[in-house]
Design a protein around this motif. Structure first.
Motif, PDB file in Angstrom:
ATOM      1  N   THR A 113     -15.314  17.365  19.279  1.00  0.00           N
ATOM      2  CA  THR A 113     -14.261  18.394  19.274  1.00  0.00           C
ATOM      3  C   THR A 113     -14.168  19.127  17.952  1.00  0.00           C
ATOM      4  N   ASP A 114     -14.670  18.529  16.849  1.00  0.00           N
ATOM      5  CA  ASP A 114     -14.606  19.198  15.544  1.00  0.00           C
ATOM      6  C   ASP A 114     -15.823  20.073  15.270  1.00  0.00           C
ATOM      7  N   GLY A 115     -16.658  20.277  16.274  1.00  0.00           N
ATOM      8  CA  GLY A 115     -17.819  21.133  16.113  1.00  0.00           C
ATOM      9  C   GLY A 115     -19.081  20.413  15.689  1.00  0.00           C
ATOM     10  N   THR A 116     -18.988  19.120  15.400  1.00  0.00           N
ATOM     11  CA  THR A 116     -20.169  18.344  15.046  1.00  0.00           C
ATOM     12  C   THR A 116     -20.813  17.776  16.303  1.00  0.00           C
ATOM     13  N   TYR A 117     -21.953  17.104  16.107  1.00  0.00           N
ATOM     14  CA  TYR A 117     -22.666  16.497  17.222  1.00  0.00           C
ATOM     15  C   TYR A 117     -22.935  15.022  16.908  1.00  0.00           C
ATOM     16  N   THR A 118     -23.008  14.222  17.943  1.00  0.00           N
ATOM     17  CA  THR A 118     -23.420  12.827  17.824  1.00  0.00           C
ATOM     18  C   THR A 118     -24.672  12.615  18.662  1.00  0.00           C
ATOM     19  N   ILE A 119     -25.710  12.044  18.013  1.00  0.00           N
ATOM     20  CA  ILE A 119     -26.959  11.757  18.706  1.00  0.00           C
ATOM     21  C   ILE A 119     -27.156  10.242  18.710  1.00  0.00           C
ATOM     22  N   GLU A 120     -27.324   9.682  19.879  1.00  0.00           N
ATOM     23  CA  GLU A 120     -27.539   8.246  20.027  1.00  0.00           C
ATOM     24  C   GLU A 120     -28.753   8.010  20.921  1.00  0.00           C
ATOM     25  N   GLY A 121     -29.490   6.938  20.606  1.00  0.00           N
ATOM     26  CA  GLY A 121     -30.649   6.647  21.423  1.00  0.00           C
ATOM     27  C   GLY A 121     -31.260   5.317  21.087  1.00  0.00           C
ATOM     28  N   VAL A 122     -32.323   5.003  21.827  1.00  0.00           N
ATOM     29  CA  VAL A 122     -33.056   3.759  21.638  1.00  0.00           C
ATOM     30  C   VAL A 122     -34.539   4.087  21.507  1.00  0.00           C
ATOM     31  N   LEU A 123     -35.170   3.559  20.457  1.00  0.00           N
ATOM     32  CA  LEU A 123     -36.606   3.709  20.256  1.00  0.00           C
ATOM     33  C   LEU A 123     -37.264   2.362  20.526  1.00  0.00           C
ATOM     34  N   VAL A 124     -38.347   2.377  21.291  1.00  0.00           N
ATOM     35  CA  VAL A 124     -39.049   1.141  21.634  1.00  0.00           C
ATOM     36  C   VAL A 124     -40.437   1.173  20.995  1.00  0.00           C
ATOM     37  N   GLY A 125     -40.743   0.160  20.162  1.00  0.00           N
ATOM     38  CA  GLY A 125     -42.037   0.094  19.504  1.00  0.00           C
ATOM     39  C   GLY A 125     -43.123  -0.446  20.409  1.00  0.00           C
ATOM     40  N   ASN A 126     -44.368  -0.550  19.879  1.00  0.00           N
ATOM     41  CA  ASN A 126     -45.488  -1.003  20.706  1.00  0.00           C
ATOM     42  C   ASN A 126     -45.445  -2.504  20.999  1.00  0.00           C
ATOM     43  N   LYS A 127     -44.591  -3.227  20.328  1.00  0.00           N
ATOM     44  CA  LYS A 127     -44.383  -4.648  20.650  1.00  0.00           C
ATOM     45  C   LYS A 127     -43.023  -4.854  21.311  1.00  0.00           C
ATOM     46  N   TYR A 128     -42.513  -3.778  21.913  1.00  0.00           N
ATOM     47  CA  TYR A 128     -41.272  -3.805  22.656  1.00  0.00           C
ATOM     48  C   TYR A 128     -40.042  -4.075  21.784  1.00  0.00           C
ATOM     49  N   THR A 129     -40.197  -3.835  20.459  1.00  0.00           N
ATOM     50  CA  THR A 129     -39.044  -3.964  19.579  1.00  0.00           C
ATOM     51  C   THR A 129     -38.150  -2.748  19.744  1.00  0.00           C
ATOM     52  N   LYS A 130     -36.907  -2.984  19.981  1.00  0.00           N
ATOM     53  CA  LYS A 130     -35.974  -1.882  20.183  1.00  0.00           C
ATOM     54  C   LYS A 130     -35.276  -1.536  18.873  1.00  0.00           C
ATOM     55  N   ARG A 131     -35.127  -0.248  18.624  1.00  0.00           N
ATOM     56  CA  ARG A 131     -34.375   0.232  17.467  1.00  0.00           C
ATOM     57  C   ARG A 131     -33.311   1.206  17.968  1.00  0.00           C
ATOM     58  N   TYR A 132     -32.071   0.859  17.702  1.00  0.00           N
ATOM     59  CA  TYR A 132     -30.951   1.692  18.134  1.00  0.00           C
ATOM     60  C   TYR A 132     -30.612   2.682  17.019  1.00  0.00           C
ATOM     61  N   ILE A 133     -30.479   3.938  17.368  1.00  0.00           N
ATOM     62  CA  ILE A 133     -30.171   4.963  16.364  1.00  0.00           C
ATOM     63  C   ILE A 133     -28.876   5.678  16.741  1.00  0.00           C
ATOM     64  N   SER A 134     -28.179   6.142  15.715  1.00  0.00           N
ATOM     65  CA  SER A 134     -26.959   6.913  15.932  1.00  0.00           C
ATOM     66  C   SER A 134     -26.770   7.837  14.728  1.00  0.00           C
ATOM     67  N   TRP A 135     -26.480   9.082  15.005  1.00  0.00           N
ATOM     68  CA  TRP A 135     -26.242  10.060  13.918  1.00  0.00           C
ATOM     69  C   TRP A 135     -25.146  11.000  14.347  1.00  0.00           C
ATOM     70  N   SER A 136     -24.266  11.331  13.392  1.00  0.00           N
ATOM     71  CA  SER A 136     -23.227  12.328  13.646  1.00  0.00           C
ATOM     72  C   SER A 136     -23.212  13.319  12.496  1.00  0.00           C
ATOM     73  N   GLY A 137     -22.972  14.569  12.802  1.00  0.00           N
ATOM     74  CA  GLY A 137     -22.909  15.571  11.751  1.00  0.00           C
ATOM     75  C   GLY A 137     -22.985  16.975  12.312  1.00  0.00           C
ATOM     76  N   GLU A 138     -23.080  17.938  11.405  1.00  0.00           N
ATOM     77  CA  GLU A 138     -23.147  19.359  11.779  1.00  0.00           C
ATOM     78  C   GLU A 138     -24.601  19.767  11.986  1.00  0.00           C
ATOM     79  N   ALA A 139     -24.883  20.442  13.054  1.00  0.00           N
ATOM     80  CA  ALA A 139     -26.235  20.937  13.351  1.00  0.00           C
ATOM     81  C   ALA A 139     -26.297  22.427  13.016  1.00  0.00           C
ATOM     82  N   VAL A 140     -27.229  22.794  12.150  1.00  0.00           N
ATOM     83  CA  VAL A 140     -27.393  24.182  11.725  1.00  0.00           C
ATOM     84  C   VAL A 140     -28.592  24.784  12.457  1.00  0.00           C
ATOM     85  N   ALA A 141     -28.367  25.852  13.194  1.00  0.00           N
ATOM     86  CA  ALA A 141     -29.448  26.497  13.945  1.00  0.00           C
ATOM     87  C   ALA A 141     -30.376  27.242  12.992  1.00  0.00           C
ATOM     88  N   GLN A 142     -31.684  27.095  13.178  1.00  0.00           N
ATOM     89  CA  GLN A 142     -32.688  27.784  12.386  1.00  0.00           C
ATOM     90  C   GLN A 142     -33.758  28.336  13.314  1.00  0.00           C
TER      91      GLN A 142
END
Length: 219
Positions: free
Chosen positions: A6-35
């Motif tokens: 609601t404040d104009g920022t974005y939140t990106i969340e996801g899961v990355l899976v490595g070649n040995k099936y190791t999962k890495r959870y990611i999360s980022w919030s902030g302002e996205a600047v269009a280029q």
């Protein structure tokens, strides 16, 4: 997952899976600047309205000879600058502060440019998409359309309208693409030059007027 906050920022969340099936959870919030990586395109005309009734007080004529290197003596190219009183014409290109109408005429090879521009109606010769001109159209009675995408006065070719302050282009200019130039001569050698031209925009803007000159400066 991308969520707009609601404040104009974005939140990106996801899961990355490595070649040995190791999962890495990611999360980022902030302002996205269009280029964009698309380069800015410089327009060949900036006119936003017709220029009608244009008159000038001075002219300078130059002989460009076999400008297109046809080597057959079939034509001669003459370059005419029409300018205001304040223009500096001591060099091969106008300086100072002035409006400038730059016109190129195709005349018979045997023309002595010291005697001025031959009478006649000169029709603007269009350029091909690659900016070239067809050889069979480079004949007396033509006028040369402006060369696209060349905005430095020392590089430019063909017919243009532009405005200068202290020798520098302003943001008012136009590449001339179509039209006619009518030249009539008085018994005293004077020139009456009537131009009915359009720029390269769609829809095109008009550049029209008449200039009467008792004398043209020869360079």
């Amino acid at each position: 997952m991308i969520t707009g906050n609601t404040d104009g920022t974005y939140t990106i969340e996801g899961v990355l899976v490595g070649n040995k099936y190791t999962k890495r959870y990611i999360s980022w919030s902030g302002e996205a600047v269009a280029q964009t990586n698309v380069p800015e395109v410089t327009p060949n005309s900036t006119l936003d309205e017709d220029l009608t009734g244009l008159t000038f007080t001075r002219g300078q004529l130059q002989d460009k000879g076999d400008y297109f290197y046809l080597r057959d003596n079939s034509y001669r190219c003459l370059l005419l600058y029409l300018v205001d009183d304040e223009a500096d014409l001591q060099y091969s290109r106008p300086g100072g502060t002035s409006r400038v109408l730059r016109l190129e005429f195709l005349v018979p090879w045997e023309t002595d440019y010291h005697e001025g521009i031959p009478e006649g109606i000169y029709v603007m010769v269009p350029r091909n998409p690659d900016t070239s001109m067809d050889k069979d159209k480079i004949v007396p009675g033509g006028a040369v359309a402006g060369l696209p995408n060349v905005f430095e006065a020392w590089k430019m070719a063909g017919s243009w309208y532009y405005e200068m302050i202290d020798g520098q282009w302003t943001e008012t200019y136009a590449r001339i693409d179509q039209g006619t130039i009518t030249v009539t001569r008085g018994e005293d050698g004077s020139h009456t030059i009537t131009y009915d031209l359009t720029d390269c925009q769609s829809p095109a803007k008009k550049i029209t007027g008449t200039t009467e000159l008792d004398n043209i400066e020869i360079r």
